[in-house]
Design a protein around this motif. Sequence first.
Motif, short mmCIF file in Angstrom:
data_model
loop_
_atom_site.label_atom_id
_atom_site.label_comp_id
_atom_site.label_asym_id
_atom_site.label_seq_id
_atom_site.Cartn_x
_atom_site.Cartn_y
_atom_site.Cartn_z
N GLY A 144 1.05 -0.95 0.05
CA GLY A 144 -0.39 0.07 0.07
C GLY A 144 0.64 1.31 -0.02
O GLY A 144 0.57 2.36 0.24
N TYR A 145 2.25 1.41 -0.63
CA TYR A 145 3.03 2.43 -0.44
C TYR A 145 3.16 3.08 -1.76
O TYR A 145 3.44 4.68 -1.52
CB TYR A 145 4.29 1.99 0.02
CG TYR A 145 4.80 1.06 1.05
CD1 TYR A 145 4.68 2.21 2.42
CD2 TYR A 145 5.82 0.55 1.14
CE1 TYR A 145 5.33 1.32 3.59
CE2 TYR A 145 6.17 -0.11 2.23
CZ TYR A 145 5.51 0.22 3.28
OH TYR A 145 6.37 0.34 5.22
N LEU A 146 2.38 2.97 -2.58
CA LEU A 146 2.19 3.70 -3.30
C LEU A 146 0.30 4.65 -3.89
O LEU A 146 -0.52 3.83 -4.08
CB LEU A 146 1.92 3.11 -4.95
CG LEU A 146 1.32 3.57 -6.48
CD1 LEU A 146 2.80 4.63 -6.43
CD2 LEU A 146 1.71 3.16 -7.13
N SER A 147 0.57 5.31 -2.37
CA SER A 147 -0.52 6.53 -2.65
C SER A 147 -0.82 7.89 -2.98
O SER A 147 -1.11 8.26 -2.96
CB SER A 147 -1.12 6.32 -1.01
OG SER A 147 0.16 6.83 -0.29
N GLY A 148 0.05 8.45 -3.51
CA GLY A 148 0.55 9.35 -3.43
C GLY A 148 1.34 9.16 -5.04
O GLY A 148 0.93 8.60 -5.82
N THR A 149 2.44 10.73 -5.18
CA THR A 149 2.86 10.40 -7.07
C THR A 149 3.85 9.43 -6.46
O THR A 149 3.96 8.05 -5.77
CB THR A 149 3.03 11.44 -6.93
OG1 THR A 149 4.39 12.32 -6.29
CG2 THR A 149 2.76 12.84 -6.76
N VAL A 150 4.15 8.87 -7.89
CA VAL A 150 4.97 7.45 -8.06
C VAL A 150 6.66 8.53 -8.05
O VAL A 150 7.37 7.78 -7.64
CB VAL A 150 5.42 7.29 -10.06
CG1 VAL A 150 6.09 6.20 -10.12
CG2 VAL A 150 3.56 6.43 -10.69
N THR A 151 6.82 9.68 -7.86
CA THR A 151 7.88 10.23 -7.86
C THR A 151 8.31 10.18 -5.86
O THR A 151 9.31 9.36 -5.43
CB THR A 151 8.14 12.06 -8.45
OG1 THR A 151 7.75 11.42 -9.43
CG2 THR A 151 9.66 12.53 -8.30
N GLU A 152 6.70 10.69 -5.67
CA GLU A 152 7.33 9.91 -4.25
C GLU A 152 7.54 8.18 -3.71
O GLU A 152 8.30 7.96 -2.97
CB GLU A 152 6.01 10.78 -3.05
CG GLU A 152 5.58 11.96 -3.28
CD GLU A 152 4.42 12.42 -2.58
OE1 GLU A 152 4.54 13.20 -2.37
OE2 GLU A 152 3.86 11.26 -2.29
N PHE A 153 6.93 7.77 -4.32
CA PHE A 153 6.76 6.17 -4.27
C PHE A 153 8.49 5.93 -4.33
O PHE A 153 8.95 4.82 -3.85
CB PHE A 153 6.25 5.76 -4.81
CG PHE A 153 6.43 3.88 -5.40
CD1 PHE A 153 5.63 3.41 -4.13
CD2 PHE A 153 6.33 3.68 -6.25
CE1 PHE A 153 5.71 1.90 -3.79
CE2 PHE A 153 6.23 2.13 -6.62
CZ PHE A 153 6.28 1.17 -5.31
N ALA A 154 8.55 5.92 -5.34
CA ALA A 154 10.10 6.00 -5.63
C ALA A 154 11.15 6.30 -4.90
O ALA A 154 11.90 5.36 -4.75
CB ALA A 154 10.26 6.65 -7.05
N THR A 155 10.93 7.43 -4.87
CA THR A 155 12.09 8.24 -3.44
C THR A 155 11.80 6.72 -2.10
O THR A 155 12.76 6.87 -1.84
CB THR A 155 11.91 9.02 -2.75
OG1 THR A 155 10.99 10.07 -2.45
CG2 THR A 155 12.54 11.04 -4.22
N ARG A 156 10.63 6.96 -1.79
CA ARG A 156 10.34 6.01 -0.32
C ARG A 156 10.85 4.63 -0.87
O ARG A 156 11.23 3.86 0.96
CB ARG A 156 8.91 6.04 -0.25
CG ARG A 156 8.00 5.75 1.18
CD ARG A 156 7.20 5.82 1.30
NE ARG A 156 6.63 5.71 2.27
CZ ARG A 156 5.28 4.74 3.28
NH1 ARG A 156 4.33 4.96 2.46
NH2 ARG A 156 5.57 4.96 4.59
N ILE A 157 10.85 3.83 -1.57
CA ILE A 157 11.57 2.57 -1.53
C ILE A 157 12.66 2.64 -2.27
O ILE A 157 13.89 1.45 -2.75
CB ILE A 157 10.62 1.85 -2.29
CG1 ILE A 157 10.39 2.11 -3.96
CG2 ILE A 157 9.24 1.71 -1.62
CD1 ILE A 157 9.65 0.97 -4.88
N HIS A 158 13.24 3.66 -2.24
CA HIS A 158 15.30 4.07 -2.54
C HIS A 158 15.21 2.98 -4.00
O HIS A 158 16.56 2.92 -4.51
CB HIS A 158 16.24 3.19 -2.03
CG HIS A 158 15.44 4.00 -0.11
ND1 HIS A 158 16.46 3.48 0.75
CD2 HIS A 158 14.88 4.64 0.25
CE1 HIS A 158 16.34 3.78 1.98
NE2 HIS A 158 15.25 4.94 1.11
#
Length: 197
Positions: A144-158
């Motif tokens: 459930g980590y892809l709840s915002g933008t893909v850019t945020e998601f990408a940085t969150r999962i490094h």
Amino acid sequence: MSYDLLNALPETAIRVIPTSVGDVLFRQDAPTTGLYRVQRGCVTLSRTTLAGDTLTLHRATEGDLFAEASVFSDRYHCDAICTAAGEVQHIAKDAILNQLSHDQNFALSFSSVLARQVQSYRFLLEITAIKSAEDRVLAAVSAGYLSGTVTEFATRIHLTQEACYRALRALCNQGRLRQTGRGQYVLKDQAKRLSSR
């Protein structure tokens, strides 16, 4: 933090702040004044590394607490930027510290909140340790980590934004994910359940 915990604090300890997109609640290395709770909207917590990269640490939405560690720290360890308009509550650090030292139930409940945060961060560390970009993206979407933008998601999962988009595209091509809108992806089984409603 539940409403019971907030109710244990004096009214003067909680200040409601209206927010707009782009508002900065605090910056990395600024002196701490307290923690926050999202009433409406969204706040993204991010940190700039020594190499100048931005990492998304957390995306706080309605009901979420953030900056809990600030109660025990002199400086904020990240930036908090509003990514959707709404309202946040600022909860004064000194009031929390006072309540922790005088109210055992409050202390136990607050410790429980912190323990859940540790569990959540450990789970995120497990995901970011996955070497394959596709497997990492799939695990993160499942969590459930892809709840915002893909850019945020990408940085969150490094991952870089490019590597993340490639992995999302590959997972869609393999039929493991389905794109439901711009920057929105769900697991194949979720897509079936959504279409059958």
